[in-house]
Each structure stands twice: as structure tokens, then as C-alpha cells.
Design a protein around this motif. Structure first.
Motif, PDB file in Angstrom:
ATOM      1  N   HIS A  79     -32.654  22.297-108.476  1.00 47.93           N
ATOM      2  CA  HIS A  79     -31.423  22.537-107.666  1.00 47.93           C
ATOM      3  C   HIS A  79     -30.283  21.077-107.868  1.00 47.93           C
ATOM      4  O   HIS A  79     -30.688  20.110-107.678  1.00 47.93           O
ATOM      5  CB  HIS A  79     -31.769  22.612-106.353  1.00 47.93           C
ATOM      6  CG  HIS A  79     -32.667  23.628-105.814  1.00 47.93           C
ATOM      7  ND1 HIS A  79     -32.366  24.803-105.692  1.00 47.93           N
ATOM      8  CD2 HIS A  79     -33.861  23.475-105.901  1.00 47.93           C
ATOM      9  CE1 HIS A  79     -33.320  25.680-105.309  1.00 47.93           C
ATOM     10  NE2 HIS A  79     -34.317  24.915-105.468  1.00 47.93           N
ATOM     11  N   SER A  80     -29.336  21.541-108.551  1.00 51.22           N
ATOM     12  CA  SER A  80     -28.231  20.621-108.349  1.00 51.22           C
ATOM     13  C   SER A  80     -27.818  20.349-107.220  1.00 51.22           C
ATOM     14  O   SER A  80     -27.428  21.511-106.486  1.00 51.22           O
ATOM     15  CB  SER A  80     -26.862  21.075-109.547  1.00 51.22           C
ATOM     16  OG  SER A  80     -27.328  21.111-110.696  1.00 51.22           O
ATOM     17  N   ALA A  81     -27.318  19.209-106.887  1.00 53.52           N
ATOM     18  CA  ALA A  81     -26.834  19.071-105.472  1.00 53.52           C
ATOM     19  C   ALA A  81     -26.157  17.719-105.342  1.00 53.52           C
ATOM     20  O   ALA A  81     -25.986  17.053-106.413  1.00 53.52           O
ATOM     21  CB  ALA A  81     -28.331  18.861-104.459  1.00 53.52           C
ATOM     22  N   GLU A  82     -25.707  17.449-104.081  1.00 51.57           N
ATOM     23  CA  GLU A  82     -24.685  16.383-104.055  1.00 51.57           C
ATOM     24  C   GLU A  82     -25.521  15.337-102.980  1.00 51.57           C
ATOM     25  O   GLU A  82     -25.950  16.040-101.576  1.00 51.57           O
ATOM     26  CB  GLU A  82     -23.532  16.858-103.539  1.00 51.57           C
ATOM     27  CG  GLU A  82     -22.389  15.745-103.499  1.00 51.57           C
ATOM     28  CD  GLU A  82     -21.852  15.471-105.027  1.00 51.57           C
ATOM     29  OE1 GLU A  82     -21.182  14.580-105.177  1.00 51.57           O
ATOM     30  OE2 GLU A  82     -22.086  16.333-105.841  1.00 51.57           O
ATOM     31  N   ALA A  83     -25.811  14.245-103.476  1.00 53.46           N
ATOM     32  CA  ALA A  83     -26.228  12.999-102.418  1.00 53.46           C
ATOM     33  C   ALA A  83     -25.251  12.626-101.410  1.00 53.46           C
ATOM     34  O   ALA A  83     -24.330  12.202-102.323  1.00 53.46           O
ATOM     35  CB  ALA A  83     -27.317  12.129-103.057  1.00 53.46           C
ATOM     36  N   LEU A  84     -25.325  12.694-100.225  1.00 50.05           N
ATOM     37  CA  LEU A  84     -23.969  12.173 -99.382  1.00 50.05           C
ATOM     38  C   LEU A  84     -24.762  11.254 -98.398  1.00 50.05           C
ATOM     39  O   LEU A  84     -25.949  11.229 -97.848  1.00 50.05           O
ATOM     40  CB  LEU A  84     -23.433  13.383 -98.578  1.00 50.05           C
ATOM     41  CG  LEU A  84     -22.992  14.669 -99.520  1.00 50.05           C
ATOM     42  CD1 LEU A  84     -22.831  15.758 -98.622  1.00 50.05           C
ATOM     43  CD2 LEU A  84     -21.776  14.157-100.285  1.00 50.05           C
ATOM     44  N   GLY A  85     -23.901  10.402 -97.764  1.00 48.44           N
ATOM     45  CA  GLY A  85     -24.170   9.659 -96.607  1.00 48.44           C
ATOM     46  C   GLY A  85     -23.555   8.369 -96.460  1.00 48.44           C
ATOM     47  O   GLY A  85     -22.621   8.042 -97.110  1.00 48.44           O
ATOM     48  N   PRO A  86     -23.811   7.554 -95.483  1.00 50.42           N
ATOM     49  CA  PRO A  86     -23.155   6.460 -95.173  1.00 50.42           C
ATOM     50  C   PRO A  86     -22.805   5.092 -96.227  1.00 50.42           C
ATOM     51  O   PRO A  86     -21.860   4.250 -96.144  1.00 50.42           O
ATOM     52  CB  PRO A  86     -23.779   5.649 -93.943  1.00 50.42           C
ATOM     53  CG  PRO A  86     -24.698   6.744 -93.266  1.00 50.42           C
ATOM     54  CD  PRO A  86     -24.820   7.708 -94.341  1.00 50.42           C
ATOM     55  N   SER A  87     -23.690   5.259 -97.034  1.00 50.08           N
ATOM     56  CA  SER A  87     -23.773   4.369 -98.132  1.00 50.08           C
ATOM     57  C   SER A  87     -23.489   4.777 -99.615  1.00 50.08           C
ATOM     58  O   SER A  87     -23.732   4.326-100.555  1.00 50.08           O
ATOM     59  CB  SER A  87     -25.064   3.465 -98.220  1.00 50.08           C
ATOM     60  OG  SER A  87     -25.507   2.849 -96.838  1.00 50.08           O
ATOM     61  N   ILE A  88     -23.216   5.888 -99.606  1.00 44.59           N
ATOM     62  CA  ILE A  88     -22.737   6.705-100.808  1.00 44.59           C
ATOM     63  C   ILE A  88     -21.148   7.087-100.988  1.00 44.59           C
ATOM     64  O   ILE A  88     -20.904   7.635-100.147  1.00 44.59           O
ATOM     65  CB  ILE A  88     -23.656   8.042-101.050  1.00 44.59           C
ATOM     66  CG1 ILE A  88     -24.953   7.766-100.917  1.00 44.59           C
ATOM     67  CG2 ILE A  88     -23.139   8.780-102.415  1.00 44.59           C
ATOM     68  CD1 ILE A  88     -26.096   8.801-100.983  1.00 44.59           C
ATOM     69  N   GLN A  89     -20.576   6.580-102.185  1.00 48.43           N
ATOM     70  CA  GLN A  89     -19.053   6.666-102.204  1.00 48.43           C
ATOM     71  C   GLN A  89     -18.275   6.569-101.283  1.00 48.43           C
ATOM     72  O   GLN A  89     -17.361   7.148-101.044  1.00 48.43           O
ATOM     73  CB  GLN A  89     -18.924   8.356-102.614  1.00 48.43           C
ATOM     74  CG  GLN A  89     -19.620   8.563-104.125  1.00 48.43           C
ATOM     75  CD  GLN A  89     -18.960   8.140-105.208  1.00 48.43           C
ATOM     76  OE1 GLN A  89     -19.155   6.551-105.680  1.00 48.43           O
ATOM     77  NE2 GLN A  89     -18.182   8.864-105.894  1.00 48.43           N
ATOM     78  N   GLY A  90     -18.487   5.626-100.328  1.00 50.34           N
ATOM     79  CA  GLY A  90     -17.809   5.173 -99.360  1.00 50.34           C
ATOM     80  C   GLY A  90     -17.768   6.295 -98.135  1.00 50.34           C
ATOM     81  O   GLY A  90     -16.969   5.831 -97.105  1.00 50.34           O
ATOM     82  N   ASN A  91     -18.526   6.991 -98.052  1.00 48.99           N
ATOM     83  CA  ASN A  91     -18.747   7.991 -97.110  1.00 48.99           C
ATOM     84  C   ASN A  91     -17.499   8.645 -96.461  1.00 48.99           C
ATOM     85  O   ASN A  91     -17.310   8.626 -95.422  1.00 48.99           O
ATOM     86  CB  ASN A  91     -19.528   7.297 -95.946  1.00 48.99           C
ATOM     87  CG  ASN A  91     -20.099   8.311 -94.852  1.00 48.99           C
ATOM     88  OD1 ASN A  91     -20.503   9.372 -95.210  1.00 48.99           O
ATOM     89  ND2 ASN A  91     -20.344   7.766 -93.717  1.00 48.99           N
ATOM     90  N   PRO A  92     -16.564   9.416 -97.408  1.00 49.39           N
ATOM     91  CA  PRO A  92     -15.631  10.044 -96.755  1.00 49.39           C
ATOM     92  C   PRO A  92     -15.649  10.999 -95.800  1.00 49.39           C
ATOM     93  O   PRO A  92     -14.532  11.251 -95.196  1.00 49.39           O
ATOM     94  CB  PRO A  92     -14.920  10.442 -98.424  1.00 49.39           C
ATOM     95  CG  PRO A  92     -16.095  10.609 -99.118  1.00 49.39           C
ATOM     96  CD  PRO A  92     -17.081   9.716 -98.770  1.00 49.39           C
ATOM     97  N   LEU A  93     -16.832  11.599 -95.865  1.00 52.51           N
ATOM     98  CA  LEU A  93     -17.266  12.490 -94.651  1.00 52.51           C
ATOM     99  C   LEU A  93     -17.438  12.038 -93.501  1.00 52.51           C
ATOM    100  O   LEU A  93     -17.715  12.987 -92.486  1.00 52.51           O
ATOM    101  CB  LEU A  93     -18.018  13.441 -95.363  1.00 52.51           C
ATOM    102  CG  LEU A  93     -17.449  14.409 -96.602  1.00 52.51           C
ATOM    103  CD1 LEU A  93     -18.469  15.455 -97.083  1.00 52.51           C
ATOM    104  CD2 LEU A  93     -16.264  14.944 -96.015  1.00 52.51           C
ATOM    105  N   GLY A  94     -17.638  10.685 -93.391  1.00 50.58           N
ATOM    106  CA  GLY A  94     -18.055  10.059 -92.030  1.00 50.58           C
ATOM    107  C   GLY A  94     -19.349  10.396 -91.609  1.00 50.58           C
ATOM    108  O   GLY A  94     -19.572  10.689 -90.171  1.00 50.58           O
ATOM    109  N   LEU A  95     -20.309  10.852 -92.358  1.00 49.84           N
ATOM    110  CA  LEU A  95     -21.552  11.350 -92.223  1.00 49.84           C
ATOM    111  C   LEU A  95     -22.426   9.991 -91.480  1.00 49.84           C
ATOM    112  O   LEU A  95     -22.423   8.849 -91.661  1.00 49.84           O
ATOM    113  CB  LEU A  95     -22.246  11.774 -93.149  1.00 49.84           C
ATOM    114  CG  LEU A  95     -21.724  13.049 -93.953  1.00 49.84           C
ATOM    115  CD1 LEU A  95     -22.399  13.222 -95.189  1.00 49.84           C
ATOM    116  CD2 LEU A  95     -21.616  14.163 -93.032  1.00 49.84           C
ATOM    117  N   THR A  96     -23.364  10.160 -90.557  1.00 47.93           N
ATOM    118  CA  THR A  96     -24.184   9.321 -89.955  1.00 47.93           C
ATOM    119  C   THR A  96     -25.531   8.914 -90.485  1.00 47.93           C
ATOM    120  O   THR A  96     -26.131   8.236 -90.084  1.00 47.93           O
ATOM    121  CB  THR A  96     -24.453   9.433 -88.438  1.00 47.93           C
ATOM    122  OG1 THR A  96     -25.169  10.833 -88.144  1.00 47.93           O
ATOM    123  CG2 THR A  96     -22.933   9.442 -87.727  1.00 47.93           C
TER     124      THR A  96
END
Length: 191
Positions: free
Chosen positions: A105-122
């Protein structure tokens, strides 16, 4: 891994021009489903019986490789003990894979310490492109319309934050994208 083309041609400053890119005419003909482009780190995860058995990260070609004609990226194994991959593995640990079917599965790793967290995830997590990416039902498909839309297009994945961009998915498998930062004078920060 095939590079997803941007729907408009680019100028010398690498910003998009009001001219459709050859091969992306289908987007302007109203074809394809618009989905949110999530701003994180691209990964490929191999899942077996609800467990991740392999974690890979995307590698893009170097400047020299691009000069040699290598334009598409590829995946390499991520290093669970390497500091550069720490947050990818944190995202994997924080994701529930019980409902993911076996396979890659291709996916996106997201979160507070990834790419500046532009989505504001906790918390960190992985979002699979084939299972959970939010869809926008009605999206303009003109240069001026998209330029204007990106000034206020809210993320469906993380309401209250601006979306990074849109990926159009054609039923035959083709994809094309446009990002807020592709436009001249565009703001790249979330609200």
C-alpha cells in the motif's frame, strides 16, 4: 514509481502557467475524481494479516540522475533504527492495520514531526492512498478557479487547515495533481 504530473505547464520560475499540460487534458474535460493531496512523507507498506512486514520510503532522483533522464522516484527500505526514519516508524506504530487488506500500500506518513505538520495533527499515522484519501465532490478545473480555490480550500482530512493540493484520479488509472504552492504568489502555510 511513476511521477504524478502537474496539470499545468510550468514557467522558468517553476510556478504553473495558465496552460494545460499535455497529457492532462482529461482533467479539464471533467474526467477523474478529485482527492485531497496530503502533505507528509510518501511510504509503501506491505501488510500481512493486519501487520506491517515491510516499510519503504520514497527516494527521488538526484540532480545528476535527472540529467541522465531518471525522472521517476522509487522506494527503498526504511531503517527502523535510523534517526532519519524515526517518525515514519512512529506513524506505522500508531496506525491500525486490522482493516488493511494484505498487499503493498502506498501511503502518506503524517504527524507532528513530519513535514512541519501542516494539518495540525496530534499524533503520527499512515493514510493509504487506496483506502482513506478524502474526496472533493465539486472542484473547479480552470487555472483562475483553482488559484482562487486554494486560498481557502479546507482539508477534508483535518478540518480547520488548508489542503496542500488535489490529485485527480482517472478511472483508467492515470493521475494528475495541482498544489497550492504551484501558483505564483500562493501561500504555502496553513491557517
Amino acid at each position: 514509481m511513476e511521477k504524478i504530473p502537474t496539470i499545468f505547464d510550468r514557467g522558468d520560475d517553476f510556478k504553473v502557467l495558465p496552460r494545460p499540460r499535455q497529457g492532462c487534458e482529461w482533467v479539464f474535460a471533467g474526467e477523474g475524481r478529485p482527492t485531497e493531496k496530503l502533505d507528509g512523507t510518501n511510504v509503501r507498506l506491505t501488510v500481512r494479516s493486519g501487520h506491517v512486514v515491510r516499510v519503504e520510503k520514497r527516494r527521488n532522483p538526484s540532480k545528476l540522475q535527472k540529467q541522465q533522464g531518471i525522472i521517476d522516484g522509487w522506494y527503498v527500505d526504511a531503517d527502523e533504527h535510523g534517526p532519519e526514519d524515526k517518525w515514519i516508524f512512529e506513524a506505522v506504530r500508531e496506525t491500525d492495520f486490522e482493516r488493511w487488506p494484505d498487499g503493498e500500500h502506498s501511503a502518506e506518513a503524517l504527524g507532528p514531526s513530519i513535514q512541519g505538520n501542516p494539518l495540525g495533527l496530534t499524533r503520527h499515522l499512515c493514510v493509504p492512498f487506496n483506502l482513506e484519501i478524502p474526496v472533493y465532490n465539486e472542484v473547479t478545473r480552470t487555472y483562475d478557479g483553482l488559484h482562487s480555490l486554494f486560498s481557502h480550500l479546507e482539508s477534508r482530512f483535518s478540518p480547520g487547515h488548508l489542503a496542500e493540493g488535489i490529485v485527480f484520479h482517472h478511472p483508467d488509472g492515470r493521475r494528475a495533481k495541482i498544489k497550492r504552492k504551484d501558483f505564483p504568489g500562493a501561500s504555502v502555510k496553513s491557517r
